[in-house]
Motif scaffolding. Structure first.
Motif, PDB file in Angstrom:
ATOM      1  N   PRO A   7       0.831  -1.198   0.000  1.00 45.85           N
ATOM      2  CA  PRO A   7       0.000   0.000   0.000  1.00 45.85           C
ATOM      3  C   PRO A   7       0.868   1.253   0.000  1.00 45.85           C
ATOM      4  CG  PRO A   7       0.110  -0.893   2.188  1.00 45.85           C
ATOM      5  CD  PRO A   7       0.864  -1.854   1.282  1.00 45.85           C
ATOM      6  N   SER A   8       0.281   2.356  -0.343  1.00 45.90           N
ATOM      7  CA  SER A   8       1.014   3.609  -0.333  1.00 45.90           C
ATOM      8  C   SER A   8       0.993   4.191   1.074  1.00 45.90           C
ATOM      9  CB  SER A   8       0.382   4.593  -1.316  1.00 45.90           C
ATOM     10  OG  SER A   8       0.450   4.074  -2.604  1.00 45.90           O
ATOM     11  N   LEU A   9       2.063   3.986   1.816  1.00 48.87           N
ATOM     12  CA  LEU A   9       2.197   4.518   3.173  1.00 48.87           C
ATOM     13  C   LEU A   9       3.462   5.345   3.247  1.00 48.87           C
ATOM     14  CD1 LEU A   9       1.275   1.391   5.293  1.00 48.87           C
ATOM     15  CD2 LEU A   9      -0.152   3.359   4.842  1.00 48.87           C
ATOM     16  N   THR A  10       3.456   6.346   4.089  1.00 49.64           N
ATOM     17  CA  THR A  10       4.625   7.201   4.189  1.00 49.64           C
ATOM     18  C   THR A  10       5.682   6.625   5.106  1.00 49.64           C
ATOM     19  OG1 THR A  10       3.532   8.455   5.924  1.00 49.64           O
ATOM     20  CG2 THR A  10       3.329   9.297   3.677  1.00 49.64           C
ATOM     21  N   SER A  11       5.295   5.865   6.098  1.00 51.91           N
ATOM     22  CA  SER A  11       6.253   5.343   7.059  1.00 51.91           C
ATOM     23  C   SER A  11       6.604   3.900   6.734  1.00 51.91           C
ATOM     24  CB  SER A  11       5.669   5.425   8.470  1.00 51.91           C
ATOM     25  OG  SER A  11       6.476   4.704   9.353  1.00 51.91           O
ATOM     26  N   LYS A  12       7.886   3.589   6.679  1.00 55.11           N
ATOM     27  CA  LYS A  12       8.314   2.215   6.415  1.00 55.11           C
ATOM     28  C   LYS A  12       7.916   1.290   7.557  1.00 55.11           C
ATOM     29  CE  LYS A  12      12.013   3.294   3.276  1.00 55.11           C
ATOM     30  NZ  LYS A  12      13.339   3.031   2.846  1.00 55.11           N
ATOM     31  N   THR A  13       7.876   1.818   8.770  1.00 57.96           N
ATOM     32  CA  THR A  13       7.465   1.006   9.914  1.00 57.96           C
ATOM     33  C   THR A  13       6.009   0.597   9.773  1.00 57.96           C
ATOM     34  OG1 THR A  13       8.999   2.234  11.298  1.00 57.96           O
ATOM     35  CG2 THR A  13       7.317   0.951  12.419  1.00 57.96           C
ATOM     36  N   LYS A  14       5.157   1.537   9.414  1.00 57.20           N
ATOM     37  CA  LYS A  14       3.748   1.219   9.187  1.00 57.20           C
ATOM     38  C   LYS A  14       3.613   0.219   8.053  1.00 57.20           C
ATOM     39  CE  LYS A  14       1.700   5.580  10.631  1.00 57.20           C
ATOM     40  NZ  LYS A  14       0.952   6.756  10.163  1.00 57.20           N
ATOM     41  N   ASN A  15       4.398   0.425   7.009  1.00 57.79           N
ATOM     42  CA  ASN A  15       4.354  -0.462   5.847  1.00 57.79           C
ATOM     43  C   ASN A  15       4.711  -1.886   6.250  1.00 57.79           C
ATOM     44  OD1 ASN A  15       3.970  -1.068   3.172  1.00 57.79           O
ATOM     45  ND2 ASN A  15       5.902  -0.227   2.480  1.00 57.79           N
ATOM     46  N   PHE A  16       5.767  -2.065   7.051  1.00 64.81           N
ATOM     47  CA  PHE A  16       6.190  -3.393   7.463  1.00 64.81           C
ATOM     48  C   PHE A  16       5.128  -4.078   8.312  1.00 64.81           C
ATOM     49  CE2 PHE A  16       8.255  -6.294  10.439  1.00 64.81           C
ATOM     50  CZ  PHE A  16       8.821  -7.177   9.538  1.00 64.81           C
ATOM     51  N   SER A  17       4.553  -3.355   9.284  1.00 64.34           N
ATOM     52  CA  SER A  17       3.536  -3.969  10.141  1.00 64.34           C
ATOM     53  C   SER A  17       2.293  -4.322   9.331  1.00 64.34           C
ATOM     54  CB  SER A  17       3.169  -3.052  11.306  1.00 64.34           C
ATOM     55  OG  SER A  17       2.602  -1.852  10.838  1.00 64.34           O
ATOM     56  N   LYS A  18       1.975  -3.513   8.351  1.00 62.58           N
ATOM     57  CA  LYS A  18       0.817  -3.799   7.493  1.00 62.58           C
ATOM     58  C   LYS A  18       1.086  -5.063   6.655  1.00 62.58           C
ATOM     59  CE  LYS A  18      -2.848  -1.593   5.378  1.00 62.58           C
ATOM     60  NZ  LYS A  18      -3.828  -0.715   5.901  1.00 62.58           N
ATOM     61  N   LEU A  19       2.312  -5.189   6.154  1.00 65.78           N
ATOM     62  CA  LEU A  19       2.673  -6.381   5.380  1.00 65.78           C
ATOM     63  C   LEU A  19       2.526  -7.643   6.221  1.00 65.78           C
ATOM     64  CD1 LEU A  19       5.878  -5.192   3.505  1.00 65.78           C
ATOM     65  CD2 LEU A  19       3.607  -5.538   2.542  1.00 65.78           C
ATOM     66  N   GLN A  20       2.960  -7.570   7.468  1.00 65.67           N
ATOM     67  CA  GLN A  20       2.857  -8.729   8.343  1.00 65.67           C
ATOM     68  C   GLN A  20       1.396  -9.089   8.610  1.00 65.67           C
ATOM     69  OE1 GLN A  20       5.404 -10.634   9.151  1.00 65.67           O
ATOM     70  NE2 GLN A  20       6.654  -9.269   7.938  1.00 65.67           N
ATOM     71  N   ALA A  21       0.540  -8.086   8.768  1.00 67.50           N
ATOM     72  CA  ALA A  21      -0.877  -8.331   9.022  1.00 67.50           C
ATOM     73  C   ALA A  21      -1.544  -8.975   7.815  1.00 67.50           C
ATOM     74  CB  ALA A  21      -1.588  -7.027   9.371  1.00 67.50           C
ATOM     75  N   VAL A  22      -1.139  -8.565   6.624  1.00 68.54           N
ATOM     76  CA  VAL A  22      -1.747  -9.103   5.407  1.00 68.54           C
ATOM     77  C   VAL A  22      -1.370 -10.568   5.207  1.00 68.54           C
ATOM     78  CG1 VAL A  22      -1.779  -8.898   2.889  1.00 68.54           C
ATOM     79  CG2 VAL A  22      -1.952  -6.867   4.303  1.00 68.54           C
ATOM     80  N   ARG A  23      -0.190 -10.964   5.652  1.00 73.94           N
ATOM     81  CA  ARG A  23       0.240 -12.362   5.508  1.00 73.94           C
ATOM     82  C   ARG A  23      -0.725 -13.332   6.173  1.00 73.94           C
ATOM     83  NH1 ARG A  23       5.422 -13.786   3.974  1.00 73.94           N
ATOM     84  NH2 ARG A  23       6.826 -12.050   3.662  1.00 73.94           N
ATOM     85  N   SER A  24      -1.365 -12.909   7.235  1.00 75.45           N
ATOM     86  CA  SER A  24      -2.239 -13.812   7.971  1.00 75.45           C
ATOM     87  C   SER A  24      -3.670 -13.831   7.442  1.00 75.45           C
ATOM     88  CB  SER A  24      -2.250 -13.428   9.448  1.00 75.45           C
ATOM     89  OG  SER A  24      -2.788 -12.137   9.605  1.00 75.45           O
ATOM     90  N   ARG A  25      -3.970 -12.991   6.465  1.00 74.55           N
ATOM     91  CA  ARG A  25      -5.324 -12.946   5.924  1.00 74.55           C
ATOM     92  C   ARG A  25      -5.621 -14.150   5.044  1.00 74.55           C
ATOM     93  NH1 ARG A  25      -6.647  -6.856   3.928  1.00 74.55           N
ATOM     94  NH2 ARG A  25      -6.728  -5.945   5.986  1.00 74.55           N
ATOM     95  N   ASN A  26      -6.896 -14.346   4.807  1.00 73.53           N
ATOM     96  CA  ASN A  26      -7.361 -15.390   3.900  1.00 73.53           C
ATOM     97  C   ASN A  26      -6.808 -15.108   2.504  1.00 73.53           C
ATOM     98  OD1 ASN A  26      -8.829 -17.023   2.154  1.00 73.53           O
ATOM     99  ND2 ASN A  26     -10.701 -16.808   3.322  1.00 73.53           N
ATOM    100  N   LYS A  27      -6.358 -16.127   1.796  1.00 68.45           N
ATOM    101  CA  LYS A  27      -5.781 -15.953   0.470  1.00 68.45           C
ATOM    102  C   LYS A  27      -6.778 -15.398  -0.538  1.00 68.45           C
ATOM    103  CE  LYS A  27      -2.137 -19.277   0.961  1.00 68.45           C
ATOM    104  NZ  LYS A  27      -1.422 -20.391   0.422  1.00 68.45           N
ATOM    105  N   LEU A  28      -8.050 -15.554  -0.291  1.00 72.85           N
ATOM    106  CA  LEU A  28      -9.051 -15.040  -1.217  1.00 72.85           C
ATOM    107  C   LEU A  28      -9.417 -13.595  -0.914  1.00 72.85           C
ATOM    108  CD1 LEU A  28     -11.390 -18.152  -1.397  1.00 72.85           C
ATOM    109  CD2 LEU A  28      -9.573 -17.497  -2.970  1.00 72.85           C
ATOM    110  N   ASP A  29      -8.853 -13.027   0.137  1.00 68.10           N
ATOM    111  CA  ASP A  29      -9.178 -11.682   0.573  1.00 68.10           C
ATOM    112  C   ASP A  29      -8.339 -10.652  -0.181  1.00 68.10           C
ATOM    113  OD1 ASP A  29     -10.176  -9.540   1.969  1.00 68.10           O
ATOM    114  OD2 ASP A  29      -8.920  -9.878   3.720  1.00 68.10           O
ATOM    115  N   VAL A  30      -8.918 -10.091  -1.255  1.00 71.01           N
ATOM    116  CA  VAL A  30      -8.259  -9.036  -1.999  1.00 71.01           C
ATOM    117  C   VAL A  30      -9.158  -7.810  -1.903  1.00 71.01           C
ATOM    118  CG1 VAL A  30      -7.373  -8.284  -4.237  1.00 71.01           C
ATOM    119  CG2 VAL A  30      -7.210 -10.684  -3.585  1.00 71.01           C
ATOM    120  N   PRO A  31      -8.692  -6.765  -1.237  1.00 71.84           N
ATOM    121  CA  PRO A  31      -9.532  -5.577  -1.061  1.00 71.84           C
ATOM    122  C   PRO A  31      -9.868  -4.900  -2.386  1.00 71.84           C
ATOM    123  CG  PRO A  31      -7.458  -5.387   0.162  1.00 71.84           C
ATOM    124  CD  PRO A  31      -7.387  -6.630  -0.637  1.00 71.84           C
TER     125      PRO A  31
END
Length: 98
Positions: A7-31
């Protein structure tokens, strides 16, 4: 097979935590507004990227290469881009900056 969202985020820290959260989502979950693609030469990793990337010339080059190799029959059931993950993430990081 992991899921990585860029996603387009300004903070790399936010970006990393968001990436980790997305890994645990259902594989069919595409926003809405995003596209799932499978990237890799042998082992495929699932990435979820914004649809806006489809308009960028660098991403379009990857899509052309994918079309040449796979046509419209993608073995993973989704769009497959055969390139090294490192190359793909490098290109995606450039798209986020521009």
């Amino acid at each position: 097979m992991g899921i990585i969202r860029f996603p387009s985020l300004t903070s790399k820290t936010k970006n990393f935590s968001k990436l980790q959260a997305v890994r645990s989502r259902n594989k069919l979950d595409v926003p809405k507004g995003y596209l799932a693609v499978y990237v890799g030469e042998i082992q495929k990793t699932r990435f979820v990227v914004p649809l806006s990337y489809l308009e960028h010339p660098l991403f379009q080059d990857l899509l052309r290469q994918s079309e040449e190799e796979f046509g419209f029959d993608h073995p993973m059931g989704g769009l497959t881009i055969r390139c090294q993950e490192v190359v793909f993430t490098n290109i995606i990081s450039r798209l986020q900056i521009s």
